[in-house]
Design an enzyme around this catalytic site. Structure first.
Site: not given
Ligand code: S3P
Length: 751
Positions: A631, A338
């Site tokens: 995750d 992220s």
């Molecule tokens: C993420 C947010 C999450 C996560 C993804 C990365 C991000 O998704 O599952 O792997 O970097 O903002 P969601 O916002 O759909 O929950």
């Protein structure tokens, strides 16, 4: 069964056999086609036709054909399939001879490298209902030539492009498609014009350049000198200038128009580079070189992998995880995904040069990086996790030349959609098979409320087409789901929207965007569950140190917890409180986890995490922890499968729309391994016990593949995990680190 499987099955189960195959032109390609199909025994007989007596003799002697004919009419009368494997410029003459014969229901096909000229020649010779013709082009060659080099395996895993035209009826197309697949080729269908454009760019132009470069240097009087000092670069670049001059002469004349178009585009780019050299414009040079370098590495990798995934089982990447083992050591898992995405996005939009360390060199983050390069940002690296971004400012992005390919990365697509909605140019965002199934209305709808013009594919899925030049207006948005991607998308749009953009979340989600915006000097207000920005400020370049990804560390947190006699330290892991649900849940299950050396790096808290084996017990997972461990559930389900008692997860319907439906896919896999698991609409119930061996599938989802690798530590027999190629999206060195700490998982066949 897919259409292509049906084609192969029809061809392979043809009883009686398919009659006679005639191959006209016994060179490398024609000979290999004949030999491969003869070995498969699909035809009653395989007959060769060639003007050269020696080729005919050799073809029979080497088992390429059953027999040869000198008379085209005798060979073709009553044939089932006639393959035309003669040089391109000889094709029209051959077709003119064929039109005079009674071909019955025979299917004609060919192997020429340019298709427009062949189809035009066919139009001149045939009226339309007197022939069944399927133009084709196998992209396979070899330095060798002639029938003596014929190789039944030549087309295995090579692409064959069929370009159906008005002479190609469905059954003829299916038949030719099935023959190539029976030879192991990956068959694609394409428009004639598209084929010729693509090949002009990817094959014909490079050959033209190689021939001219060698000729241009060789002509000079000082040529000896030049060749004496010719280094690897010259040799590599000009290797293809050793190709058959007559064949290439034919190809350039046959594909004249498409070659000229690509050549003109290339000449413009070359002129621009010349101007940059003349003007001493290093920035321009660096931009071209870094874009090119990464495009080559990145797309090379992704395309190679996609070829694996598309060709399904035959090219499946399988992990074989052997049971048992205990875990020990100190490791640092790769950088946070992220934060890596966001570092590229904000670094690109900042003023000045941003340096990033610890960047995740996985395919997802690289897709974001490539997208910004495509929009004109000069980005150096990544090299050992270091990236240098020459920011262009909030209004400095340029229109990309084509669609932006996001691979498997939902984060790239959703966050970018917010940014792109506010740009002056149009963009299209595409992705791989998994991403193409994921919901995008969650971002498209609120962005439209802000004034964006966005189209999605059917049912709100990718591709996204975003119209530029819109004036966005800020708004207050209550998110219906707890999603950091949606929140971040809207905040990024808010950097450009008139007034204030405020996003309220139903439960806390990762706040890396808010933290990093502040790190770049952009004011963000957070009050309770609402984060807001106002436009009119700027981002100032900064230095970013990306901590190790807790989502990748999670596999090892569970590994060392469930394996006997284990103790492991995970270094420099990001422990942002919006991400540490996995630690809390494991601790509630009885996990032995301690945080050491806690510190803050660039606005993000980090720690070394020590984890030891523990006797885990099943729990009811508190719902407020769900978004904080979103995750990590696939691997937490593995922990639940070996815990004592029952684990219940509720309030996690979001898991159904990740890279795969993680509830269903994990339940299926666990059940296949003998675990009692029951999926529910918004969670799962798992009865802890023991894990057996068996076959499971990753479904294009990196975290599923890695979770089942960890399950092997407590399995009673080996686990074969199919479809693991996407592990490279978030954790490229997963197998190496696993082996280092004692997990017995490796690519099948490479253990
Ligand atoms: C993420 C947010 C999450 C996560 C993804 C990365 C991000 O998704 O599952 O792997 O970097 O903002 P969601 O916002 O759909 O929950």
């Amino acid at each position: 069964m897919s259409d292509s499987d049906v084609a192969v099955t029809q061809v392979q189960s043809a009883t009686p056999k398919l009659g006679r195959l005639v191959v006209v032109g016994l060179g490398l390609i024609g000979g290999s086609f004949a030999k491969g199909l003869r070995e498969l025994g699909l035809f009653d007989e395989v007959v060769g036709v060639d003007l050269d007596a020696e080729s005919r003799r050799l073809a029979v002697e080497l088992g390429v054909v059953d027999r040869c004919e000198t008379d085209l009419e005798l060979a073709c009368k009553g044939a089932a399939v006639i393959q035309l494997a003669v040089p391109i410029l000889a094709m029209e003459k051959l077709l003119a001879e064929l039109v005079k014969l009674d071909l019955g229901g025979a299917v004609l096909t060919d192997v020429g490298s340019a298709k427009g000229n062949v189809v035009r020649a066919a139009r001149r010779c045939f009226t339309g209902n007197d022939v069944r013709f399927v133009p084709g082009h196998p992209i396979a060659g070899s330095e060798q030539s002639g029938v003596e080099a014929a190789n039944a395996q030549l087309f295995r895993r090579h692409k064959v492009i069929l370009t159906p035209c008005e002479f190609s009826d469905d059954s003829a197309l299916q038949l030719v498609d099935g023959l190539w697949r029976a030879l192991g080729a990956d068959v694609e269908h394409m428009d004639v014009e598209h084929h010729d454009e693509v090949l002009a760019a990817t094959s014909h132009l490079p050959h033209l350049l190689a021939f001219t470069l060698v000729d241009s240097l060789a002509k000079r009087s000082e040529n000896l000198e030049i060749f004496r000092y010719a280094a690897g670069g010259f040799r590599d670049f000009t290797r293809i200038a050793g190709s058959d001059p007559v064949m290439w002469h034919d190809i350039f004349l046959a594909n004249r128009e498409a070659v000229l178009r690509t050549l003109d585009v290339f000449r413009d780019d070359l002129d621009a580079l010349r101007d940059a050299v003349e003007a001493g414009d290093g920035h321009q040079l660096l931009g071209v070189f870094t874009r090119a370098r990464v495009a080559r590495e990145h797309f090379g990798k992704i395309l190679a992998r996609r070829a694996y995934v598309d060709a399904m089982h035959a090219n499946d990447l399988i992990f074989l995880a052997n049971p048992g083992g205990s875990i020990s050591g100190r490791i640092r898992v790769p950088g946070d995904k992220s934060i890596s995405h966001r570092s590229i996005m904000l670094g690109s939009l900042a003023e000045g040069v941003t340096r990033v360390e610890g960047f995740l060199e996985g395919e997802d983050a690289l897709a974001t990086l490539q997208a910004f390069r495509d929009m004109g940002v000069v980005i150096e690296g990544p090299h050992h996790g270091r990236v240098t971004i020459h920011g262009v400012g909030l209004n400095g992005l340029k229109a990309p030349a084509g669609p932006l390919y996001m691979g498997n990365s939902g984060t790239s697509m959703r966050l970018l959609s917010g940014l792109l909605a506010a740009q002056p140019f149009d963009t299209t965002l595409t992705g791989d098979a998994s991403l193409s199934k994921r919901p995008m209305n969650r971002v498209a709808k609120p962005l439209r409320e802000m004034g964006a013009v966005i189209e999605t594919g059917p049912e709100g899925r990718p591709p996204l087409t975003i119209k530029g030049g819109q004036r966005l207006t800020g708004m207050e948005y209550e998110m219906p789901m707890a999603s950091a991607q949606v929140k971040s998308c809207l905040l990024l749009a808010g950097l450009y929207a008139a007034g204030r953009t405020a996003v309220t979340e139903p439960a806390p989600t990762r706040d890396h965007t808010e933290r990093m915006l502040r790190g770049f000097g952009y004011p963000v207000e957070v009050s309770g569950s609402t984060a807001s920005v106002e436009s009119g400020h700027k981002l100032t370049a900064t230095h970013i140190e990306v901590p190790a990804d807790i989502s990748s560390a999670a596999f090892f947190l569970v590994a060392a917890s469930i394996a006997e006699n284990s103790e492991l330290v995970l270094e420099h892991v990001g422990i942002n409180p919006t991400r540490t649900g996995v630690i809390d849940i494991l601790k509630l299950m009885g996990g032995d986890i301690t945080l050491e050396n806690q510190r803050e790096v660039g606005g993000e808290p980090v720690a070394d995490i020590r984890v030891r084996s523990a006797k885990l017990k099943g729990i009811d997972i508190p719902e407020d922890l769900v978004p904080l461990a979103i995750d990590e559930f696939p691997v937490l389900f593995v922990a639940a499968a070996v815990a004592e008692g029952r684990t219940v997860l509720r309030g996690a319907a979001e898991l159904r729309v990740k890279e795969s439906d993680r509830i269903q896919v994990m339940a299926d896999g666990l059940i296949a391994l003998g675990v009692k698991a029951e999926p529910t609409p918004d969670g799962i119930i798992i009865e802890g016990g023991s894990i057996g061996g068996g076959e499971v599938w990753g479904h294009g989802d990196h975290r599923i593949a890695m979770s089942f690798s960890i399950a092997s530590l407590r399995a009673t027999a080996p686990i074969r995990i199919h479809d693991c190629a996407n592990v490279a999206t978030s954790f490229p060195n997963f197998l190496a680190l696993s082996a280092q700490v004692g997990i017995r998982v490796a690519e099948e066949g490479k253990a």
